[in-house]
Design a protein around this motif. Sequence first.
Motif, PDB file in Angstrom:
ATOM      1  N   ARG A  61       3.386   1.149   4.881  1.00 49.09           N
ATOM      2  CA  ARG A  61       2.603   2.176   6.094  1.00 49.09           C
ATOM      3  C   ARG A  61       1.789   2.242   6.733  1.00 49.09           C
ATOM      4  NH1 ARG A  61       6.700   7.382   3.842  1.00 49.09           N
ATOM      5  NH2 ARG A  61       8.697   5.869   4.314  1.00 49.09           N
ATOM      6  N   GLY A  62       0.701   2.107   6.033  1.00 51.16           N
ATOM      7  CA  GLY A  62      -1.058   1.721   6.381  1.00 51.16           C
ATOM      8  C   GLY A  62      -0.747   0.552   7.355  1.00 51.16           C
TER       9      GLY A  62
ATOM     10  N   ALA B 291       1.338  -1.404   8.914  1.00 47.75           N
ATOM     11  CA  ALA B 291       1.998  -0.753   9.764  1.00 47.75           C
ATOM     12  C   ALA B 291       1.432  -0.261  11.155  1.00 47.75           C
ATOM     13  CB  ALA B 291       3.859  -0.302   9.764  1.00 47.75           C
ATOM     14  N   ARG B 292       0.948   1.381  10.073  1.00 49.16           N
ATOM     15  CA  ARG B 292       0.359   2.130  11.397  1.00 49.16           C
ATOM     16  C   ARG B 292      -1.083   1.365  11.795  1.00 49.16           C
ATOM     17  NH1 ARG B 292       1.210   5.883   7.718  1.00 49.16           N
ATOM     18  NH2 ARG B 292      -0.759   5.455   6.975  1.00 49.16           N
ATOM     19  N   LYS B 293      -1.589  -0.007  10.861  1.00 52.43           N
ATOM     20  CA  LYS B 293      -2.973  -0.535  11.387  1.00 52.43           C
ATOM     21  C   LYS B 293      -2.549  -1.352  12.814  1.00 52.43           C
ATOM     22  CE  LYS B 293      -6.274  -3.484   9.784  1.00 52.43           C
ATOM     23  NZ  LYS B 293      -6.307  -4.573   8.694  1.00 52.43           N
TER      24      LYS B 293
ATOM     25  N   GLY C 218       0.641  -1.023  14.654  1.00 51.28           N
ATOM     26  CA  GLY C 218       1.072  -0.415  15.548  1.00 51.28           C
ATOM     27  C   GLY C 218       2.528  -1.068  15.490  1.00 51.28           C
TER      28      GLY C 218
ATOM     29  N   VAL D  85       6.201  -1.045  13.438  1.00 49.36           N
ATOM     30  CA  VAL D  85       7.104  -0.671  12.546  1.00 49.36           C
ATOM     31  C   VAL D  85       7.102  -1.381  11.317  1.00 49.36           C
ATOM     32  CG1 VAL D  85       8.742   1.173  14.007  1.00 49.36           C
ATOM     33  CG2 VAL D  85       9.089  -1.645  12.989  1.00 49.36           C
TER      34      VAL D  85
END
Length: 551
Positions: free
Chosen positions: A307-308, A310-312, A314, A316
């Motif tokens: 998840r980290g 994916a956030r990095k 941008g 899903v």
Amino acid sequence: MLRALEIRDMLIIDRLELDFQPGLNVLTGETGAGKSILLDSLGFVLGWRGRAELVRSGADQGEVIAVFDLPAGHPAHAVLQDAGLPDGEELILRRVNTREGRKTAWVNDRRCSGEVLRNLSETLIELHGQHDDRGLLDPKGHRLLLDTFGAYPDLQGTTRAAWRDLAQNRKELAKAESALAEMRAEEEFLRHAVAELDQLDPQPGEDAELDSRRRQMQGAERIREDVSRALQVLSGDGAEGAMGDAMRWLDGAADKAEGALDGAIEALGRAFNELGDAVQGVETALQSLSFNPHELEETEERLFAIRGLARKHGVVPDELGVFAEDLRGRLAALDRGDADMAALRQSLSVAEATYDQAATHLSAARTEAAARLDKSVSDELAPLKMERAVFTTEIGPADPSPEGRDAVAFTVATNPGAPSGPLAKIASGGELSRFLLALKVSLHQSQSGITMIFDEIDRGVGGATADAVGRRLASLAAGAQVLVVTHSPQVAALGAHHWRVEKRVADNVTTSTVVPLDADERVDEIARMVAGDSITEEARGAARALLAATS
């Protein structure tokens, strides 16, 4: 061909209807009679820019209608089709100008813009005169005129195709260089990101699986004790053992019960089987609730890592794999960038060589055509009493384009050894007229379907020279249509059709009209041109002699 022209309430014209013919159409009249008004009105209906005030004094609006015959293959058909206008063998142009200056145009009874009129006019009418800035005097059109005269469409087509290929190669190379520069600017990021993604190697659907397993493990401790108790009650010495004892006891008593226990035994058997399934299910569930104490920590660490990341970036979590493939592709393109650039530059080099070859062949054809055109114009200048004048088609370098890399300009020198220069700057009024006529005669072989108008192109010449001008105009009109506004009796005598422009005053109102001339009227008009206002028998005799010489 211009077949008819109808003018209403324009300048000093009240109402005028003219029917033109093929061949040489001559318009004569005294100075100020209104010959220029005819050209202004024709230019108005063709969308040309001219006088601002055209509406006759006292009228609400002025109107001009022009009717053209369009043979098959005439270039006006293509203009009509591109504009979505009705097309056919007849073309009717109509334009209205209100007193307030508002202009409205129709083509074949369909509204259209002034731009469409102007596009049509380029295929319908050529206007030539001493102040001709629409045709032969405009250097911008000299290359096209030479190419039309030279007639080498295959070379032009090859050059245009080579230019398109060259432009496409340049575009692809520039795009690739820009992309490579961007990738090199982010090379460090690409390599780090790809390494990070490869190390983690996230799989589609893994985020949901890890999240479910994590929640299951988090709740396992809370429910494990109850599930264990349930299993203990159901199995072994619990319900399963009690039901087993009951089955044995009933089976032992069944023989003496005369069938009274058969139904109960069957039901108990079914219940015993269902109880076995229940015990197995509870055991399976209990096994699933058993996990390594470190498994929850490991699951959470991987879930949070996915998840980290994916956030990095941008995206899903489930798209991390696709994102990684994209980054790997960009990194691979970066690694092979030099090789790709070399291939693209090689392709560009080939395209440049192909264009260079095509443009060179086109330049050679233009040089040959220029020599032929120069000779043709020189041959025409001699009868026009300009045998010492020199006409030259100059070909110089120009920026490469789809039309090659040649600049073309028509230049003249009025005498051998005199400096040459552009037509409009070197030649005097009369000389310019004759240069234009000689050039037009030479170029005419390559043009068709267009009406040519010559506005006082014979000004400043007379005698044998004027006769030579008239004969060349008549030659141009053979198989075509030429309109000539002239003050020369020699030119007027060569006309196949003759109109006189007259100015009349009635009730203090001045109007201009145009009348067709019969044979006798034509003699008088040419005699007036010879002698002036007082027409003598000698002038009539001279007019008859001119007419007889042309028959």
